[in-house]
Design a protein around this motif. Sequence first.
Motif, PDB file in Angstrom:
ATOM      1  N   HIS A 125       0.842  -1.205   0.000  1.00 36.53           N
ATOM      2  CA  HIS A 125       0.000   0.000   0.000  1.00 36.53           C
ATOM      3  C   HIS A 125       0.879   1.258   0.000  1.00 36.53           C
ATOM      4  N   ALA A 126       1.989   1.191   0.719  1.00 35.95           N
ATOM      5  CA  ALA A 126       2.887   2.353   0.766  1.00 35.95           C
ATOM      6  C   ALA A 126       3.542   2.612  -0.589  1.00 35.95           C
ATOM      7  N   MET A 127       3.586   1.575  -1.443  1.00 30.33           N
ATOM      8  CA  MET A 127       4.237   1.725  -2.747  1.00 30.33           C
ATOM      9  C   MET A 127       3.224   1.713  -3.892  1.00 30.33           C
ATOM     10  N   GLU A 179       2.552   6.196   7.694  1.00 32.31           N
ATOM     11  CA  GLU A 179       1.158   6.665   7.564  1.00 32.31           C
ATOM     12  C   GLU A 179       0.203   5.478   7.442  1.00 32.31           C
ATOM     13  N   ILE A 180       0.602   4.464   6.677  1.00 32.88           N
ATOM     14  CA  ILE A 180      -0.235   3.261   6.505  1.00 32.88           C
ATOM     15  C   ILE A 180      -0.438   2.582   7.863  1.00 32.88           C
ATOM     16  N   VAL A 181       0.650   2.471   8.644  1.00 28.67           N
ATOM     17  CA  VAL A 181       0.560   1.798   9.946  1.00 28.67           C
ATOM     18  C   VAL A 181      -0.291   2.615  10.923  1.00 28.67           C
ATOM     19  N   ILE A 182      -0.141   3.940  10.887  1.00 35.27           N
ATOM     20  CA  ILE A 182      -0.982   4.792  11.752  1.00 35.27           C
ATOM     21  C   ILE A 182      -2.460   4.572  11.412  1.00 35.27           C
ATOM     22  N   ARG A 183      -2.756   4.518  10.113  1.00 30.66           N
ATOM     23  CA  ARG A 183      -4.150   4.286   9.697  1.00 30.66           C
ATOM     24  C   ARG A 183      -4.607   2.885  10.116  1.00 30.66           C
ATOM     25  N   GLU A 184      -3.702   1.930  10.069  1.00 41.59           N
ATOM     26  CA  GLU A 184      -4.023   0.565  10.532  1.00 41.59           C
ATOM     27  C   GLU A 184      -4.395   0.595  12.021  1.00 41.59           C
ATOM     28  N   ASN A 185      -3.650   1.359  12.803  1.00 43.66           N
ATOM     29  CA  ASN A 185      -3.949   1.445  14.239  1.00 43.66           C
ATOM     30  C   ASN A 185      -5.286   2.130  14.502  1.00 43.66           C
ATOM     31  N   GLN A 186      -5.577   3.156  13.703  1.00 45.07           N
ATOM     32  CA  GLN A 186      -6.888   3.810  13.833  1.00 45.07           C
ATOM     33  C   GLN A 186      -8.004   2.807  13.513  1.00 45.07           C
ATOM     34  N   THR A 187      -7.753   1.970  12.526  1.00 50.19           N
ATOM     35  CA  THR A 187      -8.729   0.934  12.153  1.00 50.19           C
ATOM     36  C   THR A 187      -8.920  -0.063  13.290  1.00 50.19           C
ATOM     37  N   LYS A 188      -7.814  -0.456  13.929  1.00 48.51           N
ATOM     38  CA  LYS A 188      -7.903  -1.408  15.050  1.00 48.51           C
ATOM     39  C   LYS A 188      -8.750  -0.847  16.195  1.00 48.51           C
ATOM     40  N   THR A 189      -8.606   0.450  16.439  1.00 49.21           N
ATOM     41  CA  THR A 189      -9.425   1.085  17.485  1.00 49.21           C
ATOM     42  C   THR A 189     -10.913   0.917  17.170  1.00 49.21           C
ATOM     43  N   LEU A 190     -11.259   1.130  15.897  1.00 49.99           N
ATOM     44  CA  LEU A 190     -12.660   0.999  15.489  1.00 49.99           C
ATOM     45  C   LEU A 190     -13.124  -0.454  15.539  1.00 49.99           C
ATOM     46  N   ILE A 191     -12.240  -1.393  15.186  1.00 48.19           N
ATOM     47  CA  ILE A 191     -12.601  -2.819  15.264  1.00 48.19           C
ATOM     48  C   ILE A 191     -12.905  -3.186  16.714  1.00 48.19           C
ATOM     49  N   ASN A 192     -12.075  -2.719  17.641  1.00 52.40           N
ATOM     50  CA  ASN A 192     -12.310  -3.024  19.059  1.00 52.40           C
ATOM     51  C   ASN A 192     -13.609  -2.388  19.557  1.00 52.40           C
ATOM     52  N   GLU A 193     -13.910  -1.203  19.056  1.00 55.00           N
ATOM     53  CA  GLU A 193     -15.173  -0.544  19.413  1.00 55.00           C
ATOM     54  C   GLU A 193     -16.353  -1.369  18.900  1.00 55.00           C
ATOM     55  N   TYR A 194     -16.235  -1.867  17.684  1.00 49.60           N
ATOM     56  CA  TYR A 194     -17.289  -2.714  17.090  1.00 49.60           C
ATOM     57  C   TYR A 194     -17.489  -3.982  17.927  1.00 49.60           C
ATOM     58  N   ILE A 195     -16.395  -4.605  18.322  1.00 52.65           N
ATOM     59  CA  ILE A 195     -16.480  -5.840  19.117  1.00 52.65           C
ATOM     60  C   ILE A 195     -17.213  -5.593  20.433  1.00 52.65           C
ATOM     61  N   GLU A 196     -16.913  -4.479  21.082  1.00 51.37           N
ATOM     62  CA  GLU A 196     -17.565  -4.186  22.370  1.00 51.37           C
ATOM     63  C   GLU A 196     -19.080  -4.107  22.225  1.00 51.37           C
ATOM     64  N   ASN A 197     -19.539  -3.588  21.081  1.00 53.46           N
ATOM     65  CA  ASN A 197     -20.983  -3.455  20.858  1.00 53.46           C
ATOM     66  C   ASN A 197     -21.650  -4.769  20.472  1.00 53.46           C
ATOM     67  N   GLU A 208      -7.219   3.832   3.134  1.00 59.75           N
ATOM     68  CA  GLU A 208      -8.222   4.823   3.513  1.00 59.75           C
ATOM     69  C   GLU A 208      -9.639   4.252   3.430  1.00 59.75           C
ATOM     70  N   ASP A 209      -9.927   3.487   2.361  1.00 61.69           N
ATOM     71  CA  ASP A 209     -11.296   2.964   2.235  1.00 61.69           C
ATOM     72  C   ASP A 209     -11.598   1.935   3.323  1.00 61.69           C
ATOM     73  N   THR A 210     -10.589   1.216   3.787  1.00 63.76           N
ATOM     74  CA  THR A 210     -10.792   0.279   4.899  1.00 63.76           C
ATOM     75  C   THR A 210     -11.128   1.032   6.180  1.00 63.76           C
TER      76      THR A 210
END
Length: 419
Positions: free
Chosen positions: A82-84, A210-228, A255-257
């Motif tokens: 993705h970075a390339m 930047e890709i890894v930072i976005r991956e971490n932001q995604t993980k936060t949302l995945i964990n939020e989804y799991i809690e619900n 980004e789309d993920t």
Amino acid sequence: MDLIRTYSHIIRKNLDNPERAFKFIKFGLDAALKYVSLFPDRRLPQALGFLNKICLKNIKEPLCHPENSIWVNIFAPTEFLHAMDIYPLFIEAYSSFMSGFLIEGNLIDRAESSGISNTLCSFHKVFIGSGEFNILKKPKMAITTSMACDANINTFRYMAGKYNIPLYIIDVPYEYNRDSLEYVKKQLKEMAVLIEEVFDRKLDIDKLREIVIRENQTKTLINEYIENLRQRCLNSTMSFELYMLFTSHVFIGREDTLNFYKMLAEDIKRAPLRSGGGIFFIHLPPMFEVSFKERFNFSRDFHLLGCDLNYDFLEEVEYREPFEGIAKKLILNAYNGSIERRIEALSNIIDRIEPDGIIQFCHWGCKQSIGCTGMFKDYLKEKNIPFLAVDGDVIDRRNNQHGQAKTRLEAFLEIVKRR
């Protein structure tokens, strides 16, 4: 359904003409993308409608642009791609789409007639069969890992040799320590250099961060989804649980993920409360098995709560040292190493979403999954959670015993209902 069978018949008739067969496959993907964009399924929440579109787009791009693509398995570290700006062709997903086009039997038969063992995983046989028919275009290279799947390395070696392309295999040790971390990190650096040479472009380390930072932001949302998920559930189908493997693995960091998980986190907050039995799958749900589809797709009686493969590594990745962070992610993946690590990860998910029953669909040829069944059974008995293990095939419909699966599934769901 008749339209799909007619379309499938046309592809099968043209398999010996690879250029024409490829055009029909591309046409099918184009038509599907336009259809889901113009006529979204009103039963689906917004996020899953969006997921439908990005999965079709992500499978089409590497097929249509092989000169800018790399074959990868589900665990490959695609952050570098993705970075390339390189398209990964996710081979397990590719095989699922060919099964969706009802041509998996022809591709598997072709692979077996060329000498491939019939005990090989059908995801891999569909991929190899496509190569034998030459309906797959030549990519620039291939990347796989030694993790979980014992078929990966041999399949990738065979196909890379057949297409005469460079292959990089990442050997991932079971144990996590300083030595193993440095070992995988060194391989990732070698892999990045090889990609740079093959594509004649440089890896921008800041873009990788930047890709890894976005991956971490995604993980936060995945964990939020799991809690619900403990209290709520989405109107979904087994296919969408598999589609999420695109976003939880090969396309994480894009980004789309991230946008998909933003929508998903909002959709689950608005979703109805769980009123029926919540079912969680170990490994993969059987998206084409008729009795499972009847009982789970858009069901009000039984709710799909996901599969553990989508939650195999939920920690953040160190973005300041992305090579080390990604190496750690590979080694500590729940599907890598001992079964105890996988059971511990399963236990964490179970405690968070509290399913009413768990199903392991033992996919044909997947020895890592089938070999764990007894230990899952013992563990879930201790947790007092109903457990069902059923043999079958996620891809090759001919390997499923519908009557037997239906009888066992109905008996299991009766137990879940009585709890």
